[in-house]
Design an enzyme around this catalytic site. Structure first.
Site, mmCIF file in Angstrom:
data_model
loop_
_atom_site.group_PDB
_atom_site.id
_atom_site.type_symbol
_atom_site.label_atom_id
_atom_site.label_comp_id
_atom_site.label_asym_id
_atom_site.label_seq_id
_atom_site.Cartn_x
_atom_site.Cartn_y
_atom_site.Cartn_z
ATOM 1 N N CYS A 42 -2.396 9.649 2.302
ATOM 2 C CA CYS A 42 -1.557 8.670 1.019
ATOM 3 C C CYS A 42 -2.750 9.543 0.135
ATOM 4 C CB CYS A 42 -1.757 6.672 0.771
ATOM 5 S SG CYS A 42 -3.109 6.262 2.187
ATOM 6 N N GLU A 67 1.225 -1.161 0.110
ATOM 7 C CA GLU A 67 0.048 -0.070 0.268
ATOM 8 C C GLU A 67 1.373 1.366 -0.160
ATOM 9 O OE1 GLU A 67 -3.196 -0.029 0.219
ATOM 10 O OE2 GLU A 67 -3.248 -1.899 0.028
HETATM 11 P P1 NAD Z 1 8.276 4.604 4.661
HETATM 12 O O1 NAD Z 1 8.758 3.381 3.345
HETATM 13 O O2 NAD Z 1 9.315 5.546 4.913
HETATM 14 O O3 NAD Z 1 8.476 3.502 6.370
HETATM 15 C C1 NAD Z 1 7.283 2.459 6.483
HETATM 16 C C2 NAD Z 1 8.010 1.513 6.997
HETATM 17 O O4 NAD Z 1 8.129 1.205 6.504
HETATM 18 C C3 NAD Z 1 8.663 1.742 8.574
HETATM 19 O O5 NAD Z 1 7.646 1.306 9.979
HETATM 20 C C4 NAD Z 1 10.126 1.805 7.951
HETATM 21 O O6 NAD Z 1 10.926 2.021 9.346
HETATM 22 C C5 NAD Z 1 9.730 0.443 7.645
HETATM 23 N N1 NAD Z 1 10.671 0.533 6.820
HETATM 24 C C6 NAD Z 1 12.219 1.046 6.120
HETATM 25 N N2 NAD Z 1 12.800 1.186 4.843
HETATM 26 C C7 NAD Z 1 12.711 -0.766 5.349
HETATM 27 C C8 NAD Z 1 13.235 -2.293 4.325
HETATM 28 N N3 NAD Z 1 14.296 -1.148 4.034
HETATM 29 N N4 NAD Z 1 13.150 -2.778 4.926
HETATM 30 C C9 NAD Z 1 11.493 -2.987 5.551
HETATM 31 N N5 NAD Z 1 11.103 -1.961 6.030
HETATM 32 C C10 NAD Z 1 11.565 -1.043 6.175
HETATM 33 O O7 NAD Z 1 6.901 5.303 4.831
HETATM 34 P P2 NAD Z 1 6.301 6.073 6.038
HETATM 35 O O8 NAD Z 1 7.690 7.657 5.198
HETATM 36 O O9 NAD Z 1 6.549 6.034 7.257
HETATM 37 O O10 NAD Z 1 4.851 6.426 5.404
HETATM 38 C C11 NAD Z 1 4.254 7.363 4.513
HETATM 39 C C12 NAD Z 1 4.473 6.967 3.225
HETATM 40 O O11 NAD Z 1 3.117 6.069 3.418
HETATM 41 C C13 NAD Z 1 3.608 7.792 1.607
HETATM 42 O O12 NAD Z 1 4.185 7.552 0.381
HETATM 43 C C14 NAD Z 1 2.221 7.434 1.625
HETATM 44 O O13 NAD Z 1 1.489 7.489 0.587
HETATM 45 C C15 NAD Z 1 3.073 6.326 2.064
HETATM 46 N N6 NAD Z 1 0.856 5.590 2.977
HETATM 47 C C16 NAD Z 1 0.615 4.967 2.300
HETATM 48 C C17 NAD Z 1 -1.064 4.138 2.397
HETATM 49 C C18 NAD Z 1 -1.844 3.529 1.710
HETATM 50 O O14 NAD Z 1 -3.218 3.167 2.286
HETATM 51 N N7 NAD Z 1 -1.494 3.243 0.203
HETATM 52 C C19 NAD Z 1 -1.458 4.600 3.486
HETATM 53 C C20 NAD Z 1 -0.734 5.554 4.493
HETATM 54 C C21 NAD Z 1 0.675 6.388 4.107
#
Ligand code: NAD
Length: 518
Positions: free
Chosen positions: A267, A233
């Site tokens: 998002c 997502e």
């Molecule tokens: P992010 O990708 O930086 O982090 C998300 C999660 O992934 C965190 O828990 C982080 O620690 C973890 N993570 C980071 N690197 C990783 C790796 N290499 N392997 C495994 N896990 C890892 O995202 P964010 O800044 O926390 O969130 C914002 C983003 O989320 C925006 O792009 C937003 O659009 C998206 N989002 C999407 C939805 C949806 O339903 N489509 C909903 C909410 C947020």
């Protein structure tokens, strides 16, 4: 020394708690515990598992105010949004899946067209241990919904909340304990992306990831090494199309909420506004007037917009804004930070070259709307689709029939007519995107099926109906004739099919009289 995970209040900068991260070398033990508890959990009936969801619902209602305050403290959003867009959707989803899961996950018969003497059905079984990795922007609702679907489907869950919102993550863990779920069915681990990557390397049976496109790609690549299925997502750059017949007051209010709820850190927030050129001027004037009424946190008790949750988000805002300024975009409102630097002021940017800029094309994830215009309906659809993202789009019009025709041409996982974004919090409707917005769906029937494998089981209708199949060895002329006639049963003409049927039956008798399957 391992770095502490620091939970901060983004509105004040105050440290809420420092936590020791979960050691990576403890992960094999976490998986062992998850597997051990999952087997007896799966053995419970679907109805029994569903009753746990209702216990969880009660625990959540009991603690709603405390949880809303915690979400607000750690993420910065108004408590009202924590109640309305995080806790309420979870209560709704718990109710929905407690009712629906037992129906959806029981064996489903498959009617067979030809092999009438046999019976087929689908049988679902849980994937096993699910890794839920989640972001900070909806730190409660997003993982909670995924975890509840996973457990009711019979899985154990290892949950890694965002390092920016670990306390909300641990609150979810606490609630599961209060609701009486078996110990270790949900295990929350605390850490940053390196722990997330280590979790992925442990080969969970499924990864349910919500977050940025960049991380989503990394996870998909790492998961591919072991063919671990992933549900992604990811981000969005969601358009709202405003047709010339739209009610201006309604459409500007929708754009206002769609663009600025959660301070635009959603998002599904409206990041691109596509307004018919004939109404652009009054639309912009009205939207600006409403934007000036928004109150930001720090300006008094009640506020509409919290601060940017992360420092890194502000860097993205600054980059998009400075490029837009350099390229001569028009800032109708905003474009600068508040005196305490915690908020980007609600920003509306437009101008002729806007569609080429990062602020219009890349996810800003903040209180910024980039506005452009269109002349025709087909131009609006083409412009909306011109994006690497495809999560959610909205259309404002009094002509809902036209809007529906347009909706079917929009390449997005969700299209809302005269509404915006809110279905991300519904249990009944699916959520998820196409293109770079992700893979798979969450919520709804289709989302629940993401947490199970499906097996097809077939058996004879009755034990006396067991005989050697006509296509088994030995291959013979009688057999070939019979099957050749069978093909004729697929003719368009009814008369031809009837003729073929009589032929078929006669040959079947010959076949049975003269042939013996070995
Ligand atoms: P992010 O990708 O930086 O982090 C998300 C999660 O992934 C965190 O828990 C982080 O620690 C973890 N993570 C980071 N690197 C990783 C790796 N290499 N392997 C495994 N896990 C890892 O995202 P964010 O800044 O926390 O969130 C914002 C983003 O989320 C925006 O792009 C937003 O659009 C998206 N989002 C999407 C939805 C949806 O339903 N489509 C909903 C909410 C947020």
């Amino acid at each position: 020394m391992t770095q502490k995970i620091i939970s901060r209040n983004p509105a004040t900068g105050e440290i809420l708690r420092e936590l020791d991260p979960t050691p990576q070398d403890s992960l094999p033990g976490v998986f062992t515990k998850a597997k051990a508890v999952q087997a007896p959990w799966t053995a419970l009936s679907l109805k029994k598992r569903a009753t746990y969801l209702l216990q969880l619902r009660e625990a959540l209602v009991n603690q709603a105010d405390e949880i809303a305050a915690l979400i607000s403290r750690e993420n910065g959003k108004p408590e009202f949004e924590a109640l309305s867009a995080e806790i309420l959707p979870c209560l709704d989803m718990l109710t929905h899946f407690a009712e629906r899961a037992p129906q959806l996950l029981r064996d489903q018969p498959i009617p067979l067209r030809t092999a009438k003497h046999r019976k087929s059905y689908l049988n679902y079984w849980p994937v096993g241990v699910v890794a839920v990795i989640s972001p900070w922007n909806f730190p409660f609702m997003l993982p909670f919904a995924e975890i509840l679907m996973a457990v009711v489907a019979g899985n154990a869950v290892i949950f890694k909340p965002s390092e920016a919102t670990p306390l909300v993550g641990l609150k979810i863990q606490e609630l599961f304990g209060l609701a009486g779920f078996p110990q270790d069915l949900l295990q929350t681990i605390v850490g940053d992306g390196t722990l997330g990557a280590a979790l992925v390397r442990q080969k969970p049976d499924k990864i349910f990831f919500t977050g940025s496109v960049a991380t989503g790609k990394r996870i998909a690549a790492a998961a591919a090494e072991n063919l671990v299925p992933v549900n992604l997502e990811l981000g969005g750059k969601d358009p709202m199309i405003v047709l010339p017949d739209a009610d201006l007051d309604y459409a500007t209010s929708a754009a206002l909420w769609g663009g600025f709820m959660n301070s635009g850190q959603a998002c599904a927030s409206v990041e691109r506004l596509l307004v018919h050129e004939s109404i652009a001027k009054p639309f912009i004037d009205k939207l600006k007037e409403k934007m000036t009424q928004l109150r930001v946190s720090g300006s008094g008790e009640a506020f509409d917009l919290g601060p940017a949750t992360l420092e890194s988000q502000k860097e993205i805002y600054a980059r998009h804004i400075s490029e837009a300024r350099q390229k001569g975009a028009t800032f109708e409102l905003g474009g600068d930070f508040s005196a305490d630097q915690r908020h980007l002021k609600p920003t509306l940017v437009t101008g002729p070259g806007i569609e080429e800029l990062s602020i219009y094309n890349e996810e800003t994830f903040g209180p910024v709307i980039a506005l452009t215009t269109f002349k025709t309906v087909s131009e609006a659809v083409a412009k909306a689709n011109r994006s690497i993202y495809g999560l959610h789009a909205s259309i404002m019009s009094r002509d809902t029939q036209l809007a529906e025709t347009m909706a079917k041409q929009l390449e997005f996982g969700t299209v809302l007519i005269n509404e915006v974004a809110y279905t991300a919090g519904l249990g009944e409707t699916p959520w998820g995107g196409v293109k770079h917005s992700g893979i798979g769906r969450s919520h709804a029937d289709i989302g629940l099926y993401e947490f199970v494998h499906v097996r097809h089981i077939q058996k004879p209708r009755a034990s006396f109906l067991v005989f050697k199949s006509w296509w088994w060895f030995p291959y013979s002329p009688y057999q070939k004739t019979l099957f050749r006639i069978w093909l004729e049963l697929y003719r368009k003409s009814g008369i031809a099919r009837l003729r073929a049927l009589s032929h078929f039956l006669w040959n079947l008798v010959q076949f049975l009289k003269n042939e013996k399957r070995i």
